[in-house]
Design an enzyme around this catalytic site. Structure first.
Site, PDB file in Angstrom:
ATOM      1  N   ASP A  73       0.856  -1.188   0.000  1.00 38.11           N
ATOM      2  CA  ASP A  73       0.000   0.000   0.000  1.00 38.11           C
ATOM      3  C   ASP A  73       0.900   1.249   0.000  1.00 38.11           C
ATOM      4  O   ASP A  73       1.867   1.321   0.761  1.00 38.11           O
ATOM      5  CB  ASP A  73      -0.899  -0.005   1.247  1.00 38.11           C
ATOM      6  CG  ASP A  73      -2.000   1.038   1.161  1.00 38.11           C
ATOM      7  OD1 ASP A  73      -3.181   0.662   1.091  1.00 38.11           O
ATOM      8  OD2 ASP A  73      -1.685   2.246   1.163  1.00 38.11           O
ATOM      9  N   HIS A  84     -11.193  -6.509 -13.352  1.00 38.98           N
ATOM     10  CA  HIS A  84     -11.703  -5.265 -12.768  1.00 38.98           C
ATOM     11  C   HIS A  84     -13.110  -5.476 -12.229  1.00 38.98           C
ATOM     12  O   HIS A  84     -14.079  -5.556 -12.993  1.00 38.98           O
ATOM     13  CB  HIS A  84     -11.700  -4.136 -13.808  1.00 38.98           C
ATOM     14  CG  HIS A  84     -12.206  -2.834 -13.252  1.00 38.98           C
ATOM     15  ND1 HIS A  84     -11.458  -2.060 -12.404  1.00 38.98           N
ATOM     16  CD2 HIS A  84     -13.400  -2.206 -13.388  1.00 38.98           C
ATOM     17  CE1 HIS A  84     -12.166  -0.991 -12.057  1.00 38.98           C
ATOM     18  NE2 HIS A  84     -13.347  -1.064 -12.641  1.00 38.98           N
ATOM     19  N   HIS A 100     -10.048  -4.606  -3.417  1.00 36.42           N
ATOM     20  CA  HIS A 100      -8.726  -4.850  -2.843  1.00 36.42           C
ATOM     21  C   HIS A 100      -8.866  -5.293  -1.409  1.00 36.42           C
ATOM     22  O   HIS A 100      -9.684  -4.765  -0.660  1.00 36.42           O
ATOM     23  CB  HIS A 100      -7.806  -3.627  -2.963  1.00 36.42           C
ATOM     24  CG  HIS A 100      -8.392  -2.317  -2.543  1.00 36.42           C
ATOM     25  ND1 HIS A 100      -9.430  -1.692  -3.219  1.00 36.42           N
ATOM     26  CD2 HIS A 100      -8.087  -1.485  -1.511  1.00 36.42           C
ATOM     27  CE1 HIS A 100      -9.723  -0.544  -2.623  1.00 36.42           C
ATOM     28  NE2 HIS A 100      -8.930  -0.391  -1.574  1.00 36.42           N
TER      29      HIS A 100
END
Lengths: 115, 115
Positions: free
Chosen positions: B28, B44, B98
């Site tokens: 991150d 996606h 995520h």
């Protein structure tokens, strides 16, 4: 037997939201948000760290079920959090995998080291 | 194209931890703990709320991969958190699923309504 296995066997009462052959969902007894539900596998697995490859689909089903339960509580559009606590440093309190579904309000959180 | 799809296509740099045909994991950019890694599907999908039944195994693979990555960072025994933020009230900032792997210290968090 762990407390969640006792809930599965109906030896301890809980406010059950959903049940099928593989999963159980019930209200967290100590909610930290307006909606706080735990989704658990009926199979006793101590933690995420104990997962095996054969549990892959079961874990996927837990996530998909959480999404559906969020829909049933009408919080899909606003949003929510899904959280697994793993082990001591993750704050896990019951040694049986559980997915926290946390929502019903705009939520903030501060995650920071305490040691 | 969303920023995570650009990372998948290597159009934006990231500190990549793991990659296979289905998943990518990277550090991150704004860590909130000593170890803070994001695991994403290469497909996606905007959010947990957009999942379909056919994504079940993919989600299971994300959880199993997070467990393995925790092991590779030697935090399995101490513990960690796995978190999906979903939508606005869940604090989701990038419109591509995520999973946050958060660890490396004993962590506390306060989750509370801000509205």
């Amino acid at each position: 037997m762990c407390i969640f296995c006792k809930i599965i066997k109906k030896e301890i009462a809980a406010a059950i939201i959903y049940e099928d052959d593989l999963l159980l969902a019930f209200e967290d007894a100590h909610p930290i948000a307006p909606i706080h539900i735990l989704i658990i596998p009926k199979k006793h697995i101590v933690s995420i760290d104990d997962l095996e490859e054969k549990d892959t689909e079961l874990m996927g089903k837990m996530i998909l079920r959480a999404k559906k339960i969020a829909g049933s509580f009408d919080i899909s559009e606003k949003g929510y959090k899904l959280l697994f606590r793993v082990g001591k440093w993750g704050g896990q309190e019951v040694p049986h995998i559980h997915l926290h579904l946390i929502g019903g309000a705009e939520l903030t959180e501060d995650i920071h080291p305490i040691k």
